[in-house]
Write an enzyme that holds these catalytic residues in place. Structure first.
Site, PDB file in Angstrom:
ATOM      1  N   CYS A  16       0.842  -1.198   0.000  1.00 39.17           N
ATOM      2  CA  CYS A  16       0.000   0.000   0.000  1.00 39.17           C
ATOM      3  C   CYS A  16       0.875   1.246   0.000  1.00 39.17           C
ATOM      4  O   CYS A  16       2.073   1.188   0.242  1.00 39.17           O
ATOM      5  CB  CYS A  16      -0.899   0.058   1.242  1.00 39.17           C
ATOM      6  SG  CYS A  16      -1.939  -1.379   1.481  1.00 39.17           S
ATOM      7  N   GLY A  42       0.051   0.625  -4.983  1.00 41.36           N
ATOM      8  CA  GLY A  42      -1.230  -0.051  -4.852  1.00 41.36           C
ATOM      9  C   GLY A  42      -2.179   0.415  -5.925  1.00 41.36           C
ATOM     10  O   GLY A  42      -2.522   1.598  -5.987  1.00 41.36           O
ATOM     11  N   GLY A 118       1.498  -2.019   5.459  1.00 41.57           N
ATOM     12  CA  GLY A 118       2.200  -3.098   6.133  1.00 41.57           C
ATOM     13  C   GLY A 118       1.297  -4.296   6.349  1.00 41.57           C
ATOM     14  O   GLY A 118       0.283  -4.462   5.675  1.00 41.57           O
ATOM     15  N   TYR A 257      13.036  -2.608  -5.679  1.00 47.71           N
ATOM     16  CA  TYR A 257      11.898  -2.568  -6.596  1.00 47.71           C
ATOM     17  C   TYR A 257      10.749  -1.675  -6.158  1.00 47.71           C
ATOM     18  O   TYR A 257      10.186  -0.950  -6.970  1.00 47.71           O
ATOM     19  CB  TYR A 257      11.380  -3.993  -6.807  1.00 47.71           C
ATOM     20  CG  TYR A 257      10.110  -4.079  -7.635  1.00 47.71           C
ATOM     21  CD1 TYR A 257      10.119  -3.765  -8.993  1.00 47.71           C
ATOM     22  CD2 TYR A 257       8.904  -4.482  -7.070  1.00 47.71           C
ATOM     23  CE1 TYR A 257       8.961  -3.839  -9.764  1.00 47.71           C
ATOM     24  CE2 TYR A 257       7.750  -4.567  -7.826  1.00 47.71           C
ATOM     25  CZ  TYR A 257       7.778  -4.239  -9.163  1.00 47.71           C
ATOM     26  OH  TYR A 257       6.640  -4.310  -9.911  1.00 47.71           O
TER      27      TYR A 257
END
Length: 483
Positions: A16, A42, A118, A257
């Site tokens: 997220c 996200g 998380g 990434y």
């Protein structure tokens, strides 16, 4: 049905992105702008909650920020100078509007809105205990567990209730919370997930990445520290550290990434770190080749670093269309093959007859790498060598990253030779864990300074839900991790 986004579908999915602003006119519009910059974190759903001094206002929707929050009527329905927002890619819970954040509840202390980046690794255990005590959950998101822990806490003040709740959870979290008393931003004691703070005129802004501050015209001030709670009430800002101090373990994959390359993470340019990873890879795994070709777009910085360190020319041998989203087509071998080329296509005139080095950021299931190598061979490449700018991904993540179960990770099933044969490459190499740390100007000692569990299996926290669930429960948990 088949997505025409075959390369992105075989990536680890970041969980997220969160954004919050306090003390700015048109806070919701500013939040929408910040979420645009965090869209890569996200792409399944987005939401914004605002507070006008009396009432909370929320708009949540499936899909991207654009199309949902670029309408005047939506922004006008989110008045106030305080707002927080969230972009979601589900790692726990179903894909449904009830799980889209920010989540909101009316508590005895007033309204409570929360945006979470998380994953709570003991959420299932806590949820069972809360349900037995009478809590009624409205979502399947682990984030709602925090709301119920705050609501049922025996402490008097909201801040103490919130701290009490956080002391009961394990795992990874960066949170932005809105209450009638003000805004709270915090990170878990290990700092696994990122969160930064900035200023725009007289307002305070929190975001998952510095790029969201840049887009809003805000000035980066500092990172929220691991285990820190920053409380904003009007123009007053204070900071507390209510948890026992531990050595931080930020997620190392942020540099590999997840973060946008134009972000600053841990006082380092993400772009520069990725270039250095490519340079390390060139030193560790040289190859006699004509061209260095990135897998777009995430492989580009590492490919530049590899090319510069090796002296092999860098070229765009795979061209990506930026005008194709998640378009779907009916399956069938011929149409399926054409659908793949809608998103990425080989630069045939460049590749034909050449020995090439393909640079990508990671290998998950291996299906992407197989398609890319096949594409290069069909374009006439004489040799195809694959170089990966991260160590082999052998373990699942339980901290907010959508990882396939370990049995589906290529590196967990096969050795290097087996992986090379699987993707049909002439050679395959990964950067070493030591090389990755070196690119970050760090060394991996007995106490590593990053969370690298997806590579090493060295998890920095207990994993209660994973350790306590039966095989049937684990199957159900995996079924809820929407890919």
């Amino acid at each position: 049905m088949l997505t025409t986004n075959p390369f992105d579908d075989d990536k680890l999915r970041e969980e997220c992105g969160i954004f919050g602003v306090s003390g700015a006119d048109g806070a919701a519009a500013l939040t929408a702008l910040g979420l645009h910059a965090l869209q890569h974190r996200g792409q399944e759903a987005a939401g914004i909650t605002s507070f006008d001094g009396t009432l909370f206002h929320t708009h949540r929707a499936m899909g991207h920020v654009a199309g949902n929050f670029d309408r005047d009527d939506v922004i006008r329905g989110l008045p106030g100078d305080v707002a927080c927002g969230h972009v979601r890619y589900s790692t726990t819970g179903e894909t449904a509007l009830r799980n889209v954040q920010p989540l909101y509840a009316d508590l005895s202390t007033g309204g409570f809105a929360i945006a979470h980046n998380g994953n709570i690794s003991n959420a299932m255990k806590l949820r069972r205990e809360l349900v037995r005590r009478g809590s009624i959950f409205q979502s399947t998101s682990d984030t709602e567990t925090i709301i119920h822990l705050v609501a049922t806490s025996n402490y008097r003040t909201l801040l103490d209730r919130f701290i009490d709740a956080l002391k009961q959870v394990e795992g990874a979290y960066s949170l932005i919370v809105m209450t009638p008393e003000g805004m709270i931003a915090c990170r878990d004691p290990l700092g696994i997930r990122p969160l930064v703070m900035g200023r725009l005129d007289g307002s305070v802004i929190f975001a998952s990445e510095t790029v969201a501050l840049d887009v809003c015209g805000a000035t980066f001030e500092r990172a929220v520290e691991p285990g820190e709670l920053v409380i904003v009430q009007g123009t007053e800002i204070r900071s507390i550290h209510p948890f026992q101090s531990v050595a931080p373990r930020p997620c190392i994959f942020e540099w590999v990434y997840f973060s946008r390359p134009d972000s600053i993470a841990g006082d380092q340019s993400v772009y520069s770190v990725r270039k250095e990873i490519g340079a390390q890879l060139a030193h560790e795994a040289p190859v006699d080749a004509d061209l260095v070709i990135p897998v777009p777009d995430s492989g580009v910085p590492a490919a530049i670093g590899y090319a510069q360190a090796s002296g092999i020319p860098f070229e765009l041998g795979i061209i990506r269309s930026h005008y194709v989203g998640r378009t779907f087509i009916q399956p069938g071998d011929k149409v399926r093959h054409l659908g793949v080329k809608l998103k990425h296509n080989a630069n045939r005139a460049l590749i034909q007859g050449k020995k090439i080095v393909l640079i990508d950021d990671s290998i998950v299931r291996g299906t992407t790498s197989l398609k890319i190598v096949q594409m290069m061979r069909e374009a006439g490449a004489a040799e195809v060598h694959m170089r990966i700018a991260s160590p082999p991904t052998r373990h699942s993540c339980f901290y907010g990253v959508d990882t396939p179960e370990r049995a589906k990770l290529l590196a967990a099933k096969l050795d290097l030779g087996g992986m090379t044969d699987f993707i049909h490459a002439d050679s395959l190499s990964f950067v070493s864990i030591e090389g990755l740390y070196k690119a970050l100007n760090a060394a991996r000692g007995d106490a590593p300074s990053y969370c690298d569990a997806c590579f090493t299996g060295d998890y920095p926290t207990t994993l209660t839900d994973h350790d306590e669930t039966s095989p049937v429960d684990q199957f159900q948990l995996l079924a809820e991790r929407v890919a």
